[in-house]
Scaffold this active site. Sequence first.
Site, PDB file in Angstrom:
ATOM      1  N   ASP A 191       4.974  49.154  40.513  1.00  0.00           N
ATOM      2  CA  ASP A 191       5.655  49.550  39.272  1.00  0.00           C
ATOM      3  C   ASP A 191       5.664  51.068  39.083  1.00  0.00           C
ATOM      4  O   ASP A 191       6.426  51.585  38.284  1.00  0.00           O
ATOM      5  CB  ASP A 191       4.925  48.927  38.060  1.00  0.00           C
ATOM      6  CG  ASP A 191       5.653  47.708  37.517  1.00  0.00           C
ATOM      7  OD1 ASP A 191       6.870  47.584  37.771  1.00  0.00           O
ATOM      8  OD2 ASP A 191       5.006  46.896  36.832  1.00  0.00           O
TER       9      ASP A 191
ATOM     10  N   LYS B 173      12.494  38.443  39.579  1.00  0.00           N
ATOM     11  CA  LYS B 173      11.780  39.155  40.645  1.00  0.00           C
ATOM     12  C   LYS B 173      11.579  38.235  41.855  1.00  0.00           C
ATOM     13  O   LYS B 173      11.746  38.657  42.998  1.00  0.00           O
ATOM     14  CB  LYS B 173      10.430  39.675  40.115  1.00  0.00           C
ATOM     15  CG  LYS B 173      10.632  40.875  39.190  1.00  0.00           C
ATOM     16  CD  LYS B 173       9.450  41.202  38.305  1.00  0.00           C
ATOM     17  CE  LYS B 173       9.872  42.303  37.325  1.00  0.00           C
ATOM     18  NZ  LYS B 173       8.911  42.614  36.295  1.00  0.00           N
TER      19      LYS B 173
ATOM     20  N   GLN C 104       3.100  41.398  34.835  1.00  0.00           N
ATOM     21  CA  GLN C 104       4.243  41.428  33.911  1.00  0.00           C
ATOM     22  C   GLN C 104       3.781  41.851  32.511  1.00  0.00           C
ATOM     23  O   GLN C 104       2.857  41.267  31.951  1.00  0.00           O
ATOM     24  CB  GLN C 104       4.897  40.033  33.868  1.00  0.00           C
ATOM     25  CG  GLN C 104       6.152  39.962  33.029  1.00  0.00           C
ATOM     26  CD  GLN C 104       7.291  40.849  33.570  1.00  0.00           C
ATOM     27  OE1 GLN C 104       7.549  40.889  34.765  1.00  0.00           O
ATOM     28  NE2 GLN C 104       7.951  41.566  32.684  1.00  0.00           N
TER      29      GLN C 104
END
Length: 285
Positions: A118, A51, A95
């Site tokens: 997300d 990322k 995460q």
Amino acid sequence: MIISGKELSAKLKAEMAEQVATFPAKYGRVPHLVVILVGEDPGSVSYVTGKAKACEVTGIRNTTIRKPVSITQGELLSLIEELNKDDSVDGILVQLPLPRHISESKVIETICKEKDVDGFHPLNVAALWQKQPCTVACTPKGIIRLLKAAGVTISGKRAVVVGRSNIVGLPVSKLLLDENATVTIAHSRTADLPSVTRSAEILVVAIGRPKFITEDMVSDGTVVIDVGVNRDPQTGKLCGDVDFAAIEPKASVITPVPGGVGPMTICCLMENTIECFIRKMEHSL
Ligand code: NDP
């Protein structure tokens, strides 16, 4: 035809880099994504590194905050609340998976909807199912991008999605439905799974079991999207949920693992960060 998510994501990221380069003149700064990593799980470390690299390529500012596995739920939630209030932060990602003593749903709910890059926040999920503007989860969004880039017609097709998780199976089913496919969702209790998967013109598999979908489960000419990321128990190498070598000759289109859906997920994360940033900037103008 093997669709390379690697190539498509490189092209899309290059386009995003051009777009991001115009932001300082237009908005006074570039988008800022904060990624929180709890613990040192090698898989998570590698995703977070991926990322950060994608941010570098697209010109998005990235801050990775690493916290020890001993962090309490309360401490993590306070950190997220601080970032929610921080005007210089446009996207927040924690995460997953998290250590067992931290509730993932609490974490997901605490990230404010506007910074939920997300697309996991209940308000974003609800908005998706109600066809309202929202941030769409990265993997399902990436899958639709891949299908379109490969020239696959979705409308009117019989699509089968194997897996019904909140992060892949359910949202990708909804997106396929929105593209006017007729969608069947299969899962661990589905009776006679091979007959269901054989009926698919588009087959999306998100189970998490190495090479679970075998040649006899796929009809000739099927479009096969393999979301799974597993270790092959024999070779130890990365592999999907689909037996790629056996199915590739039968499929009209197939995604490889690695290099298929995975890179598209990260690419769509960059896109979601840019979308959150633009929404915020346009709103405050
Ligand atoms: P989950 O474990 O949350 O869900 C797995 C789903 O598979 C469940 O719905 C389960 O059914 C179903 N399932 C399990 N066993 C069977 C079976 N024998 N037959 C039919 N269905 C079955 O996984 P995720 O959705 O989070 O992830 C799936 C895979 O995709 C994993 O390998 C993960 O690593 C990968 N992944 C890849 C991403 C990428 O960017 N490439 C992003 C996210 C995930 P039930 O609901 O009945 O239990």
